[in-house]
Each structure stands twice: as C-alpha cells, then as structure tokens.
Design a protein around this motif. Structure first.
Motif, PDB file in Angstrom:
ATOM      1  N   ASP A  32       0.861  -1.191   0.000  1.00 33.55           N
ATOM      2  CA  ASP A  32       0.000   0.000   0.000  1.00 33.55           C
ATOM      3  C   ASP A  32       0.901   1.245   0.000  1.00 33.55           C
ATOM      4  N   PRO A  33       0.537   2.256  -0.825  1.00 32.32           N
ATOM      5  CA  PRO A  33       1.425   3.441  -0.912  1.00 32.32           C
ATOM      6  C   PRO A  33       1.627   4.153   0.424  1.00 32.32           C
ATOM      7  N   ILE A  34       0.659   4.056   1.332  1.00 30.77           N
ATOM      8  CA  ILE A  34       0.814   4.731   2.637  1.00 30.77           C
ATOM      9  C   ILE A  34       1.305   3.743   3.698  1.00 30.77           C
ATOM     10  N   LEU A  35       0.574   2.655   3.886  1.00 33.93           N
ATOM     11  CA  LEU A  35       0.932   1.721   4.963  1.00 33.93           C
ATOM     12  C   LEU A  35       2.236   0.990   4.642  1.00 33.93           C
ATOM     13  N   GLY A  36       2.570   0.902   3.346  1.00 38.48           N
ATOM     14  CA  GLY A  36       3.835   0.272   2.944  1.00 38.48           C
ATOM     15  C   GLY A  36       5.053   1.062   3.414  1.00 38.48           C
ATOM     16  N   VAL A  37       4.857   2.367   3.641  1.00 39.04           N
ATOM     17  CA  VAL A  37       5.972   3.194   4.130  1.00 39.04           C
ATOM     18  C   VAL A  37       6.392   2.704   5.522  1.00 39.04           C
ATOM     19  N   SER A  38       5.409   2.334   6.334  1.00 40.12           N
ATOM     20  CA  SER A  38       5.726   1.828   7.678  1.00 40.12           C
ATOM     21  C   SER A  38       6.464   0.497   7.593  1.00 40.12           C
ATOM     22  N   VAL A  39       6.130  -0.300   6.570  1.00 42.04           N
ATOM     23  CA  VAL A  39       6.817  -1.586   6.396  1.00 42.04           C
ATOM     24  C   VAL A  39       8.306  -1.322   6.141  1.00 42.04           C
ATOM     25  N   ALA A  40       8.589  -0.384   5.226  1.00 43.38           N
ATOM     26  CA  ALA A  40       9.989  -0.040   4.911  1.00 43.38           C
ATOM     27  C   ALA A  40      10.676   0.553   6.140  1.00 43.38           C
ATOM     28  N   PHE A  41       9.967   1.424   6.850  1.00 44.87           N
ATOM     29  CA  PHE A  41      10.521   2.063   8.052  1.00 44.87           C
ATOM     30  C   PHE A  41      10.882   1.003   9.095  1.00 44.87           C
ATOM     31  N   ASN A  42      10.003   0.053   9.306  1.00 49.16           N
ATOM     32  CA  ASN A  42      10.246  -0.967  10.339  1.00 49.16           C
ATOM     33  C   ASN A  42      11.467  -1.828  10.015  1.00 49.16           C
ATOM     34  N   LYS A  43      11.776  -1.961   8.725  1.00 49.04           N
ATOM     35  CA  LYS A  43      12.925  -2.788   8.349  1.00 49.04           C
ATOM     36  C   LYS A  43      14.245  -2.054   8.573  1.00 49.04           C
ATOM     37  N   ASP A  44      14.191  -0.720   8.621  1.00 45.05           N
ATOM     38  CA  ASP A  44      15.402   0.099   8.738  1.00 45.05           C
ATOM     39  C   ASP A  44      15.907   0.037  10.187  1.00 45.05           C
ATOM     40  N   THR A  45      17.188  -0.266  10.362  1.00 48.35           N
ATOM     41  CA  THR A  45      17.716  -0.407  11.727  1.00 48.35           C
ATOM     42  C   THR A  45      18.443   0.852  12.213  1.00 48.35           C
ATOM     43  N   SER A  46      18.478   1.895  11.375  1.00 49.78           N
ATOM     44  CA  SER A  46      19.203   3.112  11.771  1.00 49.78           C
ATOM     45  C   SER A  46      18.546   3.783  12.974  1.00 49.78           C
ATOM     46  N   PRO A  47      19.352   4.260  13.947  1.00 49.00           N
ATOM     47  CA  PRO A  47      18.754   4.954  15.102  1.00 49.00           C
ATOM     48  C   PRO A  47      18.186   6.326  14.724  1.00 49.00           C
ATOM     49  N   SER A  48      18.618   6.868  13.588  1.00 45.99           N
ATOM     50  CA  SER A  48      18.092   8.204  13.230  1.00 45.99           C
ATOM     51  C   SER A  48      16.874   8.139  12.314  1.00 45.99           C
ATOM     52  N   LYS A  49      16.307   6.954  12.111  1.00 42.08           N
ATOM     53  CA  LYS A  49      15.190   6.853  11.169  1.00 42.08           C
ATOM     54  C   LYS A  49      13.957   7.629  11.662  1.00 42.08           C
ATOM     55  N   ILE A  50      13.205   8.162  10.675  1.00 46.62           N
ATOM     56  CA  ILE A  50      11.988   8.938  10.988  1.00 46.62           C
ATOM     57  C   ILE A  50      10.864   8.442  10.087  1.00 46.62           C
ATOM     58  N   ASN A  51       9.707   8.199  10.671  1.00 47.48           N
ATOM     59  CA  ASN A  51       8.552   7.788   9.873  1.00 47.48           C
ATOM     60  C   ASN A  51       7.593   8.963   9.718  1.00 47.48           C
ATOM     61  N   LEU A  52       7.550   9.516   8.511  1.00 48.40           N
ATOM     62  CA  LEU A  52       6.621  10.613   8.220  1.00 48.40           C
ATOM     63  C   LEU A  52       5.560  10.133   7.232  1.00 48.40           C
ATOM     64  N   GLY A  53       5.342   8.820   7.220  1.00 44.37           N
ATOM     65  CA  GLY A  53       4.407   8.224   6.259  1.00 44.37           C
ATOM     66  C   GLY A  53       2.970   8.287   6.745  1.00 44.37           C
ATOM     67  N   VAL A  54       2.595   7.289   7.507  1.00 45.65           N
ATOM     68  CA  VAL A  54       1.187   7.185   7.899  1.00 45.65           C
ATOM     69  C   VAL A  54       0.777   8.339   8.820  1.00 45.65           C
ATOM     70  N   GLY A  55      -0.468   8.785   8.646  1.00 48.15           N
ATOM     71  CA  GLY A  55      -0.982   9.878   9.468  1.00 48.15           C
ATOM     72  C   GLY A  55      -1.410   9.374  10.826  1.00 48.15           C
ATOM     73  N   ALA A  56      -0.465   9.270  11.726  1.00 44.69           N
ATOM     74  CA  ALA A  56      -0.788   8.854  13.096  1.00 44.69           C
ATOM     75  C   ALA A  56      -0.033   9.800  14.024  1.00 44.69           C
ATOM     76  N   TYR A  57      -0.757  10.371  14.975  1.00 44.93           N
ATOM     77  CA  TYR A  57      -0.163  11.382  15.850  1.00 44.93           C
ATOM     78  C   TYR A  57       0.932  10.795  16.737  1.00 44.93           C
ATOM     79  N   ARG A  58       1.986  11.550  16.921  1.00 44.28           N
ATOM     80  CA  ARG A  58       3.067  11.181  17.842  1.00 44.28           C
ATOM     81  C   ARG A  58       3.301  12.357  18.777  1.00 44.28           C
ATOM     82  N   ASP A  59       3.758  12.081  19.985  1.00 46.55           N
ATOM     83  CA  ASP A  59       4.036  13.179  20.910  1.00 46.55           C
ATOM     84  C   ASP A  59       5.443  13.726  20.668  1.00 46.55           C
TER      85      ASP A  59
END
Ligand code: LMR
Length: 422
Positions: A32-59
C-alpha cells in the motif's frame, strides 16, 4: 480407453496431475502506498530513522499518544462491568447520536427533524465503504468525483464497490495551494446529480482547504447542479484545534439544505487508531425517508460485517456524554493540533537556518496532519536511502511524525535533497 487386468476390463483411474497450482496466476501485488511506508521504516535499523508516512499522531518524543480522557473513559467502562454482547447492526446508539451531533452541532435542524440516519462504522474507511456500497445500490451508474489528489483509498473504495470514479481539479502545484477556479469548473462540468466527495477539513494529502467564502460558492454550485455531496470528515478538531471551527463547512452545507452523506473517523481526534471507530450518516428529506434509509443500510451492513465492534464506540460515547471528559478531550485535541502547527514553524525555521532559499511558506499555510511538500519522488527516495527518512512518494509528510529532536535533522536532509536536484 480400457486396459486388460487379468481377465477383466477395467477403466483407468483418472489421475489428474496439476502442472500449475490453483493460485499460480496470483501475482505479488505492491505494498500500500501509505501503509507500505511503515513496512519499509520498520525494516530500517538506523537509530536516526523517521517515519513521516502514515498519518498517526506522535508526541514530542515520537511516541503514540493515548489521550488522558480516553484513559479515564477506559477506567469508567471497566468499573461499570459491561458485558460483551453483540451490538445492533447499526452499532451503539449512544455513540451514533454523540458522533453525529459533534459534527452537525446541537442546533442542527435536520437532526431535530429526525431526518438524519447514523450508523456506526469501522472507522473512516468503513464509513466510506458503506457509503460507496449504498451509492452503488441506490444510485447505480452515478459517478463519484474526488479531488485530485486525494487520499489514495478513496479511488479504490469506489472502484471496488463498482461506483465509477473521476477526479476534479484541486491542487495548484505552482503555489502549493488550492486551484479554486479549476475545482469550480470541474464540479460545474460534472453531470447533474453526480456524487462530489469533499474533505471537510485538513485535506489529505495536501493540507489545503477552501476558505469559508469558497465553501459557500461550492455549496451554491452543488445545489444548482443537484450534486450529492459526500463529506469525508476524518480530522474534526485536528485542523484548527477547534471541533466547531473545523465543522463549519459541513454545518454550512447542511443548513443550506444539502442532504449530505457524512463519513466520520475518530482515529485521529481521539487517538483511537486500532479501535476502528467511525460513523456514517445520511440525511433524508423526511423522517420516513430516514427510516427507510436506515433499514437499507442494515441490509447492506449485515452481510458485510454483521455488526460493528463495541469498544471504541463505548470510549467515544463515554467521553462525549460526560462534561468534564468532553472538556478534557477538547483541550487534548487542541494540544495535538497546536503541536503540529508548532512543528510546521520549526521545520521552516530550520530549513532557512540551514541555507534553503526555496519558498517553504506552504508548510505553514497548509493545515492539519499533512504537508504536501512539493518534494519529487526521486527526492523522497533519497531521503529514505541516505537519511532514513520515510514518507509517501507523492511528497506528503505526516507532520505528526516530526519532533523537537528530529526536526533539524529533517530540515537539513530536505535542504540537501532539494538543493542538489536539477
Ligand atoms: C493516512 O492517510 O496516512 C491515514 O489516513 C491512514 C491511512 O489509513 O491511510
């Protein structure tokens, strides 16, 4: 053909060998073009990774935020010792009433006249799905017009329900704002009686909303054309911080006599993503018509999912039926909206500080959870591969994923990929 076995003639055992399996023609589909971004993000092991894909609020710490009012409602429900029986097909009635009243306002004439039908839905997507199925059944062949661009799921939901879908002009890439003339012309050229899908506020993916003056013109035009207006209202309170202000366009249309359809989601404004809690409402012209519509919605819903899950409905109705909890919810939704507005400002500040000379004013002009940055697909790919920053390929960023800790890193990366592009 027969074989001789000893002295008897026997028919051969039919031995079918399958050279291919039943599902061999099923090819692997894309993520999925949106939810697939989280799949790619979850695979990334970098400590500086940022997920700006799915619209879900973060504090501010990049963590999911459970609203205090939700925690308190949760406790109340637990203490009340509720059972776990089925809900009616239309869902929890106290939730349905509270949901539609939140959108249309206490003084809504159509509500008072009992012309509004509301059914609980499996969040905004489920509400849209019920809407599309109802349109397919009772307005067969009528085309639904969605903005270009729109939330990717809109097109698919209509298409999967057999509703023809076309788009109307919405966005102006030159100024990253609204192309109002284009929008107006396209809605005007649509055949009379078309379905026009409008994002009630915080347009997804662009963050660009019409002004109230423009909404009034769209309302008048839709009336003249006898269009059927379907509002997708997934962000009430999230755009301005005020649920009333965000509801203004919807309330205006209803007061003007439009018999709208309304799809609500409580994922973002109550932080209830996993509960899948939403509502679908339809306005009839008489109370009897409303009763008939409700009966047909039940006939549609029963074979779809029988009846909806109760938990999210209990949470929302507990909050909205209690003055103190409602007040707390209002301040929390404002807090979330304000944090997003603040992050927009921070991002622009750091982009400038790191030497970007591009006009980034659209980042602060746009509203709601998303910013349509204008980044190209290639620039988005570079952000992921070089900086571990993930967003959808159309350049949309979910501002909610930006925090005081990562905003400067993001600004530097955005400046790098935009300044080095031809
Ligand atoms: C989004 O657009 O990111 C959200 O509405 C989540 C979703 O389901 O796509």
């Amino acid at each position: 053909m027969f074989f001789r076995s000893s002295s008897k003639l026997v028919a051969p055992v039919l031995r079918r060998t399958y050279s291919t399996s039943r599902w061999s023609k099923v090819v692997k589909g894309p993520e999925d073009p949106i939810l697939g971004v989280s799949v790619a993000f979850n695979k990334d092991t970098s400590p500086s990774k940022i997920n700006l894909g799915v619209g879900a609020y973060r504090d501010d710490n990049g963590k999911p935020y459970v609203l205090e009012c939700v925690k308190k409602a949760d406790k109340k429900i637990y203490e009340a010792g509720v059972d776990h029986e089925y809900a009616p097909i239309v869902g929890v009635s106290s939730f349905n009433n509270a949901a539609v009243q939140l959108a249309l306002g206490e003084d809504c004439k159509a509500l008072k006249e009992k012309r509004v039908v509301t059914v609980q839905a499996i969040s905004g997507t489920g509400a849209l799905r019920v809407a599309a199925a109802f349109i397919a059944r009772f307005l067969p062949g009528v085309t639904a017009y969605v903005p270009n661009p729109t939330w990717g799921n809109h097109n698919v939901i209509f298409a999967d329900c057999g509703v023809p879908v076309k788009s109307y002009t919405y966005y102006n890439p030159q100024n990253c704002g609204l192309n109002f003339d284009g929008m107006f012309k396209d809605i005007q050229s649509a055949p009379n009686g078309s379905v026009i899908l409008l994002h009630a506020c915080a347009h997804n993916p662009t963050g660009v909303d019409p002004s109230m003056e423009q909404w009034k013109k769209i309302s008048q035009l839709c009336k003249e054309k006898n269009h059927f207006v379907l509002f997708d209202f997934a962000y009430q309170g999230f755009a301005s911080g005020s649920p009333e202000q965000d509801a203004e366009p919807v309330r205006y249309f209803v007061n003007e006599g439009h018999e709208i359809a309304l799809c609500q989601s409580f994922a973002k404004n109550f932080g209830l993503y996993g509960e899948r809690i939403g509502a679908f409402s339809l306005i009839g012209s008489t109370p009897d018509e409303a009763i008939n519509i409700e009966s047909q919605l039940k006939i549609l819903i029963r074979p779809m999912y029988s009846n909806p899950p109760v938990y999210g409905a209990r949470l929302v109705s507990t909050i909205l039926s209690n003055k103190d909890l409602t007040a707390e919810w209002r301040s929390e939704v404002k807090l979330m909206a304000d944090r997003i507005i603040n992050m927009r400002e921070q991002l622009v500040k750091y982009l400038k500080q790191h030497g970007s000379t591009r006009d980034w004013s659209h980042i602060t002009n746009q509203i709601g959870m998303f910013c349509y940055t204008g980044l190209t697909g290639e620039q988005v790919d570079r952000l992921a591969s070089e900086f571990h920053i993930y967003l959808t390929r159309n350049g949309r960023i979910s501002i909610a994923g930006i925090t005081p800790r990562n905003v400067e890193y993001l600004a530097k990366a955005m400046h790098k990929v935009t300044s080095e592009s031809k």
